[in-house]
Design an enzyme around this catalytic site. Structure first.
Site, PDB file in Angstrom:
ATOM      1  N   LYS A  15       0.794  -1.178  -0.007  1.00 30.74           N
ATOM      2  CA  LYS A  15       0.039   0.181   0.115  1.00 30.74           C
ATOM      3  C   LYS A  15       0.976   1.277   0.014  1.00 30.74           C
ATOM      4  O   LYS A  15       1.978   1.178  -0.558  1.00 30.74           O
ATOM      5  CB  LYS A  15      -0.894  -0.047   1.202  1.00 30.74           C
ATOM      6  N   HIS A  98      -8.466  -2.581  -6.341  1.00 28.69           N
ATOM      7  CA  HIS A  98      -8.534  -2.890  -5.051  1.00 28.69           C
ATOM      8  C   HIS A  98      -9.596  -2.099  -4.375  1.00 28.69           C
ATOM      9  O   HIS A  98      -9.806  -0.833  -5.016  1.00 28.69           O
ATOM     10  CB  HIS A  98      -7.153  -2.391  -4.376  1.00 28.69           C
ATOM     11  N   GLU A 100      -9.545   0.022  -1.970  1.00 26.63           N
ATOM     12  CA  GLU A 100      -9.372   1.268  -1.686  1.00 26.63           C
ATOM     13  C   GLU A 100      -9.290   2.164  -2.787  1.00 26.63           C
ATOM     14  O   GLU A 100      -9.605   3.223  -2.720  1.00 26.63           O
ATOM     15  CB  GLU A 100      -7.994   1.141  -0.906  1.00 26.63           C
ATOM     16  N   GLU A 168     -11.403 -10.259  -1.738  1.00 27.08           N
ATOM     17  CA  GLU A 168     -11.444  -9.523  -0.724  1.00 27.08           C
ATOM     18  C   GLU A 168     -12.417  -8.809   0.017  1.00 27.08           C
ATOM     19  O   GLU A 168     -13.048  -7.724  -0.596  1.00 27.08           O
ATOM     20  CB  GLU A 168     -10.233  -8.279  -0.953  1.00 27.08           C
ATOM     21  N   GLY A 174      -7.814  -4.722   6.614  1.00 25.52           N
ATOM     22  CA  GLY A 174      -7.014  -4.006   7.529  1.00 25.52           C
ATOM     23  C   GLY A 174      -7.851  -3.825   8.907  1.00 25.52           C
ATOM     24  O   GLY A 174      -7.778  -2.965   9.778  1.00 25.52           O
TER      25      GLY A 174
HETATM   26  C1  PEP Z   1      -5.162  -5.868   1.202  1.00 29.73           C
HETATM   27  O1  PEP Z   1      -4.408  -4.661   1.238  1.00 29.73           O
HETATM   28  O2  PEP Z   1      -5.567  -6.147   0.132  1.00 29.73           O
HETATM   29  C2  PEP Z   1      -5.240  -6.522   2.366  1.00 29.73           C
HETATM   30  C3  PEP Z   1      -5.855  -7.421   2.389  1.00 29.73           C
HETATM   31  O3  PEP Z   1      -4.772  -5.899   3.660  1.00 29.73           O
HETATM   32  P1  PEP Z   1      -4.808  -6.478   5.124  1.00 29.73           P
HETATM   33  O4  PEP Z   1      -4.048  -7.716   4.916  1.00 29.73           O
HETATM   34  O5  PEP Z   1      -4.142  -5.457   5.725  1.00 29.73           O
HETATM   35  O6  PEP Z   1      -6.162  -6.750   5.401  1.00 29.73           O
END
Ligand code: PEP
Length: 257
Positions: A15, A98, A100, A168, A174
């Site tokens: 990130k 992603h 984010e 995800e 996070g």
């Molecule tokens: C990600 O950044 O795709 C992620 C899964 O982050 P984390 O492992 O911190 O949850």
């Protein structure tokens, strides 16, 4: 269904962390331990400005490099953007869509589709991220959301060779609250059949699909031991060399042979 083509993949998404010097140190710390682990493809995705330094630090190593984003145009008046052609000499993979980027930078399904096509055209391997938000999960809409994201991202793609998908759940990223292995396995099975229907059934059967969301050395086994899950996209834990190495090691023990 698992085929031999599905070499497990553990990808670290750094990130917006690490200066260039810090990226060199982290890559340098990961290299000797990760190089000793077989049966798993190992990938780190530093920020754009550190790709070159990471490439130098990992020259000749088994650890591969990916970017965290890409624009869909090859060149031109797009101030601040990075094109697939610029990345092609620097890294092998690129994370696209992603959560984010979807949330903070308003990336649409149409834009993600253009990015996937542009990345493949430039010879990059996209890691397409999909996943539902908490309210969608609570409303029982996980399947609907994930299928809709896949339809948008893969529209008119034709050939899905080289594509990796990461499931995800947004509420697990996070937060320290990972999904369960069983639920993720089920959704990833749906992702595989959907990609098969949208592109090519053979390519979908051979495609790696990762779980991402609060993966740690302590919980990785729960995901990796599932038949549909071919690896992990790891955020926070990928910034700690010992944690990331332990995740890769556990994956190798469970699925590496
Ligand atoms: C990600 O950044 O795709 C992620 C899964 O982050 P984390 O492992 O911190 O949850």
């Amino acid at each position: 269904m698992q085929t031999n083509a599905r070499l497990p993949l553990i990808a670290g998404n750094w990130k917006m962390n690490t200066t260039i010097d810090e990226a060199k140190v982290l890559a340098g710390r990961l290299r000797p331990t990760l190089d000793k682990i077989d049966g798993v493809e190992k990938l780190v995705c530093p920020p754009f400005v550190s790709l070159s330094a990471a490439k130098d630090a990992l020259q000749g190593s088994s650890v591969k490099i990916g970017a965290q984003n890409v624009y869909f145009e090859e060149k031109g008046a797009f101030t601040g953007e990075i094109s697939p052609l610029m990345l092609a000499g620097l890294c092998e993979y690129v994370i696209i869509g992603h959560s984010e980027r979807r949330q903070y930078f308003k990336e649409s399904g149409e834009m993600i589709n253009k990015k996937i096509k542009a990345a493949i055209k430039a010879g990059l391997k996209p890691i397409l991220c999909v996943g539902e938000r908490l309210e969608e999960n609570e409303a029982g809409k996980t399947s609907q959301v994930v299928v809709s994201q896949l339809k948008d991202a893969l529209a008119d793609l034709g050939n899905a060779n080289g594509l990796v998908v990461a499931y995800e759940p947004v509420w697990a990223i996070g937060t320290g609250k990972a999904a369960t292995g069983g639920q993720s396995n089920e959704t990833i099975g749906l992702i595989r059949s959907t990609v098969g229907a949208l592109t090519d059934a053979g390519a979908a059967a051979a495609m790696r699909i990762l779980y991402g969301g609060s993966v740690t050395a302590e919980n990785v086994a729960e995901f990796i031991s599932q038949p549909e899950i071919d690896g992990g996209l790891v955020g926070g834990a990928s910034l700690r060399a010992e944690q990331f190495t332990a995740i890769v090691k556990r994956t190798s023990e469970i699925k590496g042979g």
